[in-house]
Scaffold this active site. Structure first.
Site, short mmCIF file in Angstrom:
data_model
loop_
_atom_site.label_atom_id
_atom_site.label_comp_id
_atom_site.label_asym_id
_atom_site.label_seq_id
_atom_site.Cartn_x
_atom_site.Cartn_y
_atom_site.Cartn_z
N GLU A 472 0.85 -1.18 0.00
CA GLU A 472 0.00 0.00 0.00
C GLU A 472 0.90 1.24 0.00
OE1 GLU A 472 -4.05 -0.99 2.38
OE2 GLU A 472 -2.24 -1.06 3.60
N VAL A 473 0.67 2.13 -0.94
CA VAL A 473 1.39 3.40 -1.01
C VAL A 473 0.46 4.46 -0.45
CG1 VAL A 473 2.44 5.11 -2.54
CG2 VAL A 473 2.74 2.65 -3.01
#
Length: 721
Positions: A472-473
């Protein structure tokens, strides 16, 4: 034998119409068929190519002195990567998909039926329809290169090989190995392909083409005989035993959720028992039926979503090139991040830890994984040494002035992470990006006080890093578009699927996972057994049950995020009372061999997971299963689905596509259901609302359907437009 000069493709124009296939002849009458699909990075087979190939083969047959044909790719690192999946998705009826398969079978039969030798010269991906074309050739030569992989991955799309692969592969390499390849969808490397008889020779890429030419000049060669074991397996008794065992093992793994596996076994058995003609007919019919299944539609949806995601950098900016990386913290996560940076992204990485022991631990992590690859023949010793040389360590900030990206993987402590930012800003260059691997702390809080907040971002990996495909960014409000794009690009180089999510407690994956895990724990406290809970969710389609997952993640780690979520979102995230006894008993799961399950002592072999019966006494529970498997699964999953819709509506996740990718790749949401959003669409928002309302009456307000779900149910709206 002297070699005659050859006519280059550029010197001969065989067709006035554009084609993915071109034909030219050498001066000694060998036809060279070059496959090069225009405007595509890799070759994929399309329906319109059927006429092109047949015309080209007819043209070759008219050559008066034709000695043979060589199929070779015009792409740099791809033979044929498979069929065009959108072509399959356009089929509206089983009969249309069956006709598509029959066309493919016809082309392959044309190639196989040529009287002159036909050789496939393979470099790069040779998958699906690409391998079926190669199987139709009389010989196969492949390059000794890591990029060269051969496989029939159709099962991963809920399909089976539909252009003759189910019939040719078992006869070439034996039914046991062929079934294994088709049922797992795994790819085979060059040397392994040679050992199993899938290819006839393996050579350096530099001499691949010439070796294929020489193979044609030798004329038809004797077909390799199957091993004694493979011949026995294809005899009457061996065949009966083989298919009995394979069916039993496959059903145990698929649990009835993947109809393609059953069809593959049926079709291979039909071909070997009733002959090729019946086998091809069964293959085409089964292909048509599978294309229409909801499981294949869901799996193809994931494929299309993953493909689209590869072109999405999360921001309108050009990503910067990352040349050097540093990792703060040499623990399990830090070691895993360093490993994929060096081995997948091929980027030098420097590990900083407070002591030499942490650095040594990280080195050992990568060394052990690379040694395993070496033993399996997936890596050369020189390549192992080169990759290890990309990893260095330090107990200070030496070398950080040259680093483009720093990934922080220290304890979940806000002040510590803020301190790390200040130290990095003092020791790194002004352009260095700071990425935090936090699993719960808001990124904007971590970035408070940073001199360059626009270069601070979240990069949340899942454990174990070398196996889990998702990251997840997480940008905060001040993160620059270039920082987002650069971080996404870097994560992809590490071999990860990256989704950009909102900066809120738990982000996306942990936020939808927490209520699901909480509800499983409540079921345990109500008297449902550990085994029953986990089996119910595995039979629903998850790879492991929630309690086993908690053991794997770490009970201490898994429970840390609950107070953060409860503080942010309220009582629906409250942990069930009584579960704290597990932590107070020092149970952390697999990492200290004490959790919901029993773990073998050092030196003992690990068998089937067995629940630890002492848990029940600890929780003052007498196990007595009252809920059916379906009821238990529906109860846990309903909360996950409800929270996923909330995440979509509040912007935590950008789209239904990202929500599905995050759940499938992050927590193993059943792929054959396509992800939470596709599952809700298939189920119907109104059906889910009624289910939640019924559970709300029984168990309380945490099951109240969210506003977005109720609105969609009332208006008949779907999450995917």
């Amino acid at each position: 034998m002297s070699q005659k000069p050859m006519i280059s493709p550029a010197e001969v124009t065989e067709s006035a119409t554009p084609s993915a296939f071109t034909l030219y002849f050498t001066e000694d009458n060998i036809g060279i068929v070059t496959i090069d699909v225009a405007d595509e990075k890799v070759n994929t087979l399309k329906a319109e190519f059927v006429q092109q190939i047949n015309s080209l083969l007819q043209q070759a047959q008219q050559h008066p002195k034709l000695k043979g044909l060589v199929f070779i790719s015009g792409k740099k690192d791809s033979f044929i990567a498979g069929a065009d999946i959108s072509m399959i998705a356009r089929c509206e009826k089983a009969s249309e998909a069956e006709a598509l398969a029959k066309k493919g079978q016809g082309v392959m039969a044309h190639i196989a039926g040529l009287s002159v030798p036909v050789v496939a010269a393979i470099h790069g991906a040779c998958l699906g329809g690409g391998l079926e074309l190669a199987l139709a050739c009389h010989s196969r030569i492949c390059s000794l290169d890591d990029k060269t992989q051969l496989g029939l991955p159709e099962v991963q799309l809920g399909l089976l090989p539909g252009s003759g692969g189910t019939q040719r592969l078992p006869r070439l390499i034996g039914a046991p190995k062929a079934l294994d390849m088709m049922l797992t969808g795994r790819s085979i490397r060059a040397k392994q392909a040679l050992r199993m008889g899938l290819v006839d020779d393996v050579v350096p890429q530099s001499i691949l083409f010439q070796t294929a030419i020489e193979r044609v000049r030798k004329g038809h060669t004797a077909r390799r005989e199957l091993s004694y074991i493979d011949r026995v397996a294809q005899g009457p008794l061996g065949k009966a035993l083989l298919f009995y065992i394979v069916r039993k093992q496959t059903r145990a793994k698929s649990r009835g959720h993947y109809p393609a596996t059953e069809k593959i076994i049926d079709v291979v058995q039909t071909g070997l028992s009733q002959g090729s003609s019946s086998g091809y007919e069964a293959e085409a019919r089964a292909f048509g039926e599978l294309v229409m299944t909801p499981q294949s539609a869901a799996l193809r949806g994931i494929f299309f979503a993953s493909t689209a995601l590869k072109k999405d950098f999360g921001a309108q900016a050009e990503p910067r090139e990352i040349h050097k990386v540093a990792v703060l913290g040499g623990g399990l996560m830090g070691g895993g991040i360093a490993n994929v940076t060096a081995t997948k992204a091929n980027i030098s990485v420097r590990i900083k830890d407070i002591n030499e022991q942490g650095i040594s631990h990280s080195f050992k992590y990568s060394w052990d994984l690379l040694q395993k690859k070496l033993r399996r023949g997936h890596l050369k010793k020189s390549e192992l040494q080169r990759q290890m040389m990309l990893i260095s360590g330090t107990t200070d900030y030496s070398g950080f002035s040259q680093v483009d990206l720093v990934i922080e993987a220290v304890f979940e402590d806000l002040e510590l992470k803020q301190k790390m930012i200040h130290e990095v800003e003092e020791n790194a260059s002004p352009q260095t990006i700071f990425a935090s691997n936090t699993s719960s702390l808001p990124i904007h809080k971590i970035a408070e006080g940073a001199a360059r907040p626009e270069q601070v971002i979240g990069l949340h990996y899942f454990s174990p890093v070398d196996k889990m495909p998702l990251v997840e960014v997480i940008p905060h409000a001040q993160t620059s578009p270039q920082t987002i794009a650069t971080t996404v690009s870097f994560a992809r180089k590490q071999g990860k699927t990256a989704i950009v999510v909102g900066d809120s407690a738990g982000f996306y994956v942990n936020r939808i996972l927490a209520p699901y895990m909480n509800e499983a724990a409540r079921c345990l406290l109500e008297g449902e057994s550990i085994e029953h809970i986990d089996n119910s969710l595995v039979n629903f389609g998850f790879p492991v049950g929630p309690l086993q997952l908690l053991d794997e993640v770490g009970i201490d780690v898994g429970t840390k995020i609950i107070p953060v979520l409860e503080s942010a979102f309220g009582d629906r995230f409250a942990a069930p009372g009584g579960l704290e006894a597990v932590l107070e008993d020092g149970r952390k799961g697999r990492k200290n061999s004490r959790g919901f399950y029993l773990y073998p002592q050092k030196g003992q072999k690990s068998g089937k997971k067995t629940p630890d019966p002492t848990i029940y006494k600890l929780l003052a529970v007498t196990p007595k299963n009252k809920l059916s498997e379906q009821a238990l699964a529906d109860r846990c999953v309903a909360l996950m689905l409800n929270e996923a819709v909330r995440c979509l509506d509040d912007g935590t996740v950008r789209s239904a596509r990202d929500a599905d990718i995050g759940a499938v790749f992050g927590i193993g949401f059943p792929p054959f259901l396509g992800g939470p959003m596709r599952y809700i669409d298939a189920l119907g928002a109104d059906v889910l609302v009624k289910r939640l309302q019924a559970l709300q009456k029984l168990h309380g307000t945490r099951f109240a359907p969210c506003e977005g779900l109720v609105t969609r149910a009332d208006n008949g709206q779907k999450l995917y437009s």
